[in-house]
Design a protein around this motif. Structure first.
Motif, mmCIF file in Angstrom:
data_model
loop_
_atom_site.group_PDB
_atom_site.id
_atom_site.type_symbol
_atom_site.label_atom_id
_atom_site.label_comp_id
_atom_site.label_asym_id
_atom_site.label_seq_id
_atom_site.Cartn_x
_atom_site.Cartn_y
_atom_site.Cartn_z
ATOM 1 N N MET A 47 -27.620 17.253 101.530
ATOM 2 C CA MET A 47 -28.320 16.142 100.888
ATOM 3 C C MET A 47 -28.629 15.033 101.899
ATOM 4 O O MET A 47 -29.048 13.940 101.520
ATOM 5 C CB MET A 47 -27.474 15.576 99.745
ATOM 6 N N ALA A 48 -28.454 15.309 103.189
ATOM 7 C CA ALA A 48 -28.691 14.299 104.223
ATOM 8 C C ALA A 48 -30.189 14.041 104.393
ATOM 9 O O ALA A 48 -30.956 14.964 104.659
ATOM 10 C CB ALA A 48 -28.078 14.753 105.548
ATOM 11 N N ALA A 49 -30.584 12.786 104.229
ATOM 12 C CA ALA A 49 -32.007 12.440 104.315
ATOM 13 C C ALA A 49 -32.570 12.711 105.702
ATOM 14 O O ALA A 49 -33.738 13.091 105.845
ATOM 15 C CB ALA A 49 -32.196 10.965 103.947
ATOM 16 N N ASP A 50 -31.742 12.536 106.767
ATOM 17 C CA ASP A 50 -32.266 12.763 108.119
ATOM 18 C C ASP A 50 -32.561 14.243 108.363
ATOM 19 O O ASP A 50 -33.526 14.596 109.054
ATOM 20 C CB ASP A 50 -31.331 12.200 109.192
ATOM 21 N N ILE A 51 -31.762 15.122 107.748
ATOM 22 C CA ILE A 51 -32.025 16.562 107.883
ATOM 23 C C ILE A 51 -33.282 16.936 107.103
ATOM 24 O O ILE A 51 -34.124 17.701 107.583
ATOM 25 C CB ILE A 51 -30.808 17.389 107.419
ATOM 26 N N ALA A 52 -33.435 16.377 105.911
ATOM 27 C CA ALA A 52 -34.656 16.630 105.126
ATOM 28 C C ALA A 52 -35.887 16.179 105.906
ATOM 29 O O ALA A 52 -36.892 16.897 105.992
ATOM 30 C CB ALA A 52 -34.581 15.900 103.785
ATOM 31 N N VAL A 109 -36.500 9.357 103.127
ATOM 32 C CA VAL A 109 -36.957 10.511 103.909
ATOM 33 C C VAL A 109 -38.272 10.182 104.614
ATOM 34 O O VAL A 109 -38.455 10.485 105.801
ATOM 35 C CB VAL A 109 -37.108 11.762 103.012
ATOM 36 N N THR A 110 -39.202 9.540 103.905
ATOM 37 C CA THR A 110 -40.498 9.168 104.489
ATOM 38 C C THR A 110 -40.298 8.198 105.648
ATOM 39 O O THR A 110 -40.925 8.333 106.709
ATOM 40 C CB THR A 110 -41.409 8.526 103.423
ATOM 41 N N PHE A 111 -39.406 7.219 105.464
ATOM 42 C CA PHE A 111 -39.128 6.247 106.517
ATOM 43 C C PHE A 111 -38.583 6.946 107.766
ATOM 44 O O PHE A 111 -39.042 6.713 108.883
ATOM 45 C CB PHE A 111 -38.117 5.200 106.020
ATOM 46 N N LEU A 112 -37.612 7.841 107.577
ATOM 47 C CA LEU A 112 -37.025 8.563 108.712
ATOM 48 C C LEU A 112 -38.044 9.469 109.378
ATOM 49 O O LEU A 112 -38.067 9.617 110.598
ATOM 50 C CB LEU A 112 -35.822 9.397 108.233
ATOM 51 N N LEU A 113 -38.894 10.064 108.560
ATOM 52 C CA LEU A 113 -39.929 10.951 109.086
ATOM 53 C C LEU A 113 -40.897 10.178 109.979
ATOM 54 O O LEU A 113 -41.324 10.658 111.023
ATOM 55 C CB LEU A 113 -40.687 11.600 107.921
ATOM 56 N N GLU A 142 -36.195 15.930 109.091
ATOM 57 C CA GLU A 142 -36.388 16.826 110.237
ATOM 58 C C GLU A 142 -37.111 18.110 109.829
ATOM 59 O O GLU A 142 -37.941 18.632 110.574
ATOM 60 C CB GLU A 142 -35.037 17.152 110.875
ATOM 61 N N THR A 143 -36.824 18.621 108.625
ATOM 62 C CA THR A 143 -37.516 19.848 108.189
ATOM 63 C C THR A 143 -39.012 19.595 108.034
ATOM 64 O O THR A 143 -39.836 20.433 108.415
ATOM 65 C CB THR A 143 -36.940 20.397 106.857
ATOM 66 N N PHE A 144 -39.370 18.434 107.494
ATOM 67 C CA PHE A 144 -40.800 18.115 107.345
ATOM 68 C C PHE A 144 -41.435 17.838 108.712
ATOM 69 O O PHE A 144 -42.578 18.207 108.962
ATOM 70 C CB PHE A 144 -40.994 16.913 106.412
ATOM 71 N N ARG A 145 -40.667 17.216 109.598
ATOM 72 C CA ARG A 145 -41.176 16.923 110.943
ATOM 73 C C ARG A 145 -41.536 18.212 111.675
ATOM 74 O O ARG A 145 -42.466 18.268 112.459
ATOM 75 C CB ARG A 145 -40.123 16.132 111.731
ATOM 76 N N ARG A 146 -40.773 19.257 111.391
ATOM 77 C CA ARG A 146 -41.002 20.537 112.080
ATOM 78 C C ARG A 146 -41.919 21.475 111.293
ATOM 79 O O ARG A 146 -41.980 22.668 111.566
ATOM 80 C CB ARG A 146 -39.662 21.220 112.356
#
Length: 214
Positions: free
Chosen positions: A88-93, A137-141, A95-99
């Motif tokens: 449930m980690a937002a940074d991992i989520a 998630v959007t912010f981290l992305l 990262e999946t969209f980033r890749r």
């Protein structure tokens, strides 16, 4: 009127029961063309089976889902990646969209949520589990660095680290990755230098903390 062919789906998860359950859930609305249980098998199967959508976990043996998915997207840009994971980690989520991921679904969600995510992705949309805050998630992305940049190790070094953390010897890692043992040793000691790690035990502890062998 001619019926549109069913979207072809490849499932990758090291838990066979879960993979089989996903197959039952998705058929007959979609065509499940294969099930694999580790990241390296996924990369090979994707090239052979040419799926439209891949459902994959992040934490898989031999090659994690982030790196496997990225390799596949580089070779097959049109394929859609649906991450089905426990995290449930937002940074991992992010990262999946980033890749190149198209959807992020939590394993403890209801099966209908996976079906909804796959339907959306098949129509060209993206999907994020409502249990994660979309704004975060959007912010981290948009602002965050990728894991690899943050930790200064290359994707290839990340692969070497995961295999070492799974208990493989340098010779076994070399065989799996089709490298010379000396090259694996170079990657290993370069990582230790970059991460300021002094021993094998510390390196494995670092890998476990990063959940590469989880």
């Amino acid at each position: 009127m001619e019926r549109k062919p069913l979207a072809r789906i490849l499932i990758a998860d090291d838990h066979q029961l879960l993979a089989d359950a996903c197959k039952c859930l998705l058929e007959p609305e979609f065509q499940v063309v294969g099930i694999v249980t580790d990241g390296r098998s996924l990369v090979k199967a994707a090239a052979t089976l040419k799926p439209d959508i891949i459902i994959l976990d992040i934490y898989m043996p031999h090659l994690n889902g982030l790196d496997a998915g990225q390799q596949i997207k580089q070779r097959m840009p049109a394929v859609k990646l649906v991450y089905l994971t426990m995290s449930m980690a937002a940074d991992i989520a992010a990262e999946t969209f980033r890749r190149g991921g198209s959807a992020y679904v939590l394993k403890h969600s209801a099966g209908e949520e996976l079906l909804l995510a796959v339907r959306k992705v098949a129509q060209g949309a993206s999907y994020l589990s409502p249990l994660l805050a979309k704004e975060t998630v959007t912010f981290l992305l948009n602002t965050g660095e990728s894991f690899t940049e943050e930790k200064r190790i290359t994707r290839r070094q990340s692969e070497v680290l995961q295999l070492l953390a799974e208990g493989m010897s340098m010779k076994q890692v070399a065989s799996v990755m089709d490298l010379k043992p000396g090259t694996v040793a170079f990657h290993k000691y370069r990582m230790m230098e970059l991460l300021q790690i002094k021993s094998n035990a510390e390196l494995l502890e670092y890998a476990m903390k990063r959940q590469m062998a989880g």
